[in-house]
Design a protein around this motif. Structure first.
Motif, short mmCIF file in Angstrom:
data_model
loop_
_atom_site.label_atom_id
_atom_site.label_comp_id
_atom_site.label_asym_id
_atom_site.label_seq_id
_atom_site.Cartn_x
_atom_site.Cartn_y
_atom_site.Cartn_z
N GLU A 58 51.70 36.71 19.53
CA GLU A 58 51.84 36.73 20.99
C GLU A 58 52.60 35.53 21.52
O GLU A 58 53.48 35.66 22.38
CB GLU A 58 50.45 36.82 21.63
N GLU A 59 52.29 34.34 21.02
CA GLU A 59 52.96 33.14 21.51
C GLU A 59 54.43 33.13 21.16
O GLU A 59 55.27 32.66 21.94
CB GLU A 59 52.27 31.86 21.02
N MET A 60 54.78 33.71 20.00
CA MET A 60 56.18 33.77 19.62
C MET A 60 56.94 34.77 20.50
O MET A 60 58.09 34.53 20.85
CB MET A 60 56.31 34.15 18.15
N GLN A 61 56.30 35.88 20.83
CA GLN A 61 56.94 36.86 21.71
C GLN A 61 57.17 36.25 23.09
O GLN A 61 58.23 36.45 23.70
CB GLN A 61 56.09 38.13 21.80
N LEU A 62 56.19 35.50 23.58
CA LEU A 62 56.35 34.84 24.88
C LEU A 62 57.51 33.85 24.84
O LEU A 62 58.34 33.81 25.77
CB LEU A 62 55.06 34.13 25.29
N LYS A 63 57.60 33.05 23.77
CA LYS A 63 58.70 32.09 23.65
C LYS A 63 60.05 32.82 23.58
O LYS A 63 61.01 32.39 24.22
CB LYS A 63 58.53 31.23 22.38
#
Length: 123
Positions: A58-63
């Motif tokens: 999730e955090e990578m998709q947000l970035k």
């Protein structure tokens, strides 16, 4: 020698003789090994599974979304559209910061120590 090992060897030899491996992708080419030394040992299996499945955490998709929005903002000439894109970027940043704060509270030391290396790998 283990009986199961012998059975497996026999099946593999028969498959090779029957040409069952002739149509495999990459036949005759050297294997490509990934360097996972930047990922802690306890996270390597999950990292590999996610990567092979084409799924970003999730955090990578947000970035990734934030980087895409930054690119759109940089080339946008319509001020109204630019304001909308900036608002979306701010929302993504808020989601990201909230997620990271939860991770800090949870105390995932392995993730925190390799966070930057993982981000660079997915860019």
């Amino acid at each position: 020698m283990d009986i199961f090992f012998s059975m497996a060897e026999e099946k593999i030899k028969k498959a090779v003789q029957d040409g069952e491996f002739d149509q495999l992708p990459g036949k005759g080419k050297p294997l490509e090994f990934e360097n996972l030394s930047h990922v802690p040992p306890e996270l390597r299996a999950s990292y590999k599974i996610l990567k092979n499945a084409g799924i970003l955490p999730e955090e990578m998709q947000l970035k990734k979304d934030m980087i895409d929005l930054e690119d759109l903002i940089a080339c946008c000439h319509d001020e109204e559209r630019k304001a909308t894109l900036k608002k979306k970027w701010n929302e993504k940043m808020l989601q990201f910061n909230t997620l990271m704060e939860k991770r800090k509270i949870a105390g995932s030391s392995a993730f925190m120590s390799y966070q930057d290396k993982i981000y660079r790998k997915f860019r």
